[in-house]
Design an enzyme around this catalytic site. Sequence first.
Site, PDB file in Angstrom:
ATOM      1  N   GLU A  48      -6.304  42.224  -6.608  1.00 53.40           N
ATOM      2  CA  GLU A  48      -6.082  40.869  -6.807  1.00 53.40           C
ATOM      3  C   GLU A  48      -7.395  40.918  -8.380  1.00 53.40           C
ATOM      4  O   GLU A  48      -7.931  40.873  -8.354  1.00 53.40           O
ATOM      5  CB  GLU A  48      -6.467  40.002  -6.421  1.00 53.40           C
ATOM      6  CG  GLU A  48      -6.643  38.076  -6.439  1.00 53.40           C
ATOM      7  CD  GLU A  48      -7.556  37.181  -5.718  1.00 53.40           C
ATOM      8  OE1 GLU A  48      -7.752  35.777  -6.155  1.00 53.40           O
ATOM      9  OE2 GLU A  48      -8.318  37.659  -4.705  1.00 53.40           O
ATOM     10  N   THR A  75      -5.955  32.016  -8.054  1.00 54.95           N
ATOM     11  CA  THR A  75      -6.613  31.449  -8.462  1.00 54.95           C
ATOM     12  C   THR A  75      -4.488  30.849  -9.015  1.00 54.95           C
ATOM     13  O   THR A  75      -4.962  30.247  -9.847  1.00 54.95           O
ATOM     14  CB  THR A  75      -7.437  31.081  -9.068  1.00 54.95           C
ATOM     15  OG1 THR A  75      -8.179  32.409  -8.749  1.00 54.95           O
ATOM     16  CG2 THR A  75      -8.181  29.823  -9.026  1.00 54.95           C
ATOM     17  N   LYS A 135      -4.254  33.005   3.662  1.00 55.69           N
ATOM     18  CA  LYS A 135      -6.062  33.387   3.368  1.00 55.69           C
ATOM     19  C   LYS A 135      -6.812  32.542   3.700  1.00 55.69           C
ATOM     20  O   LYS A 135      -6.932  31.335   2.968  1.00 55.69           O
ATOM     21  CB  LYS A 135      -6.271  33.680   1.487  1.00 55.69           C
ATOM     22  CG  LYS A 135      -7.020  33.927   0.667  1.00 55.69           C
ATOM     23  CD  LYS A 135      -7.231  33.699  -0.381  1.00 55.69           C
ATOM     24  CE  LYS A 135      -7.406  33.016  -1.092  1.00 55.69           C
ATOM     25  NZ  LYS A 135      -7.659  32.864  -2.463  1.00 55.69           N
TER      26      LYS A 135
END
Length: 219
Positions: A48, A75, A135
């Site tokens: 990521e 994000t 998540k």
Amino acid sequence: MSGSRPTPVDLVRQLSADPLIAMITEPESPAVPRVTEELGKAGLRAVEITLTSPNALRALSESVATEATLVGAGTIRDADTVKRAVDAGAHYLLTPGVIPEVLAAAGELGVPVVCGAFTTTEVMEAHRLGAALVKLFPARMGGPAYLASLTMAFPDIPIVPTGGITADDLAEYFAAGAHAAALGRPLIGDSLRGGELSGIRERSHALLEVARSSRPGTP
């Protein structure tokens, strides 16, 4: 590995085999593509890169070009960023919370989302809206005991604890039912700040072994 984007099923399956996501939270570092490539060579199926600086999309694109591993954009908070991340080559997306417009935009493009959630309601909503994985963020707020409660309640939802996980408590998260886990410094060390890349493989191999061997039912 080819640069084609995985389907949600592909991402779930690949993380089932090698259940760690390496988080790169310093996308401005010129070492990002080299670190991504080294992580891929070490056996990490997913990396990521957080979109937290003006140069993050370039770092993402350059990392995707290494074809070493799946590279996700983290994000993600709005549909416009979904498009820009996918245009830059992101294989998958990660959000800090349940954001319907992000899940809808990603669904239209066929790109899997690892959707941030914390409460039981958020976990169910993320799953209902099409998240490939959920998540659990920030995982340290509830710890492995909280994760165990979630995985017991939702055995059909693959959950990825993220935020504050260390090498010392990684085994507890997998014993609690984590499908995968996301870590930064325990895998990457100081390689983004001029440190040697040589330690990445050793750390990755060791933590992957911890993750695999700590799952319930593992002999």
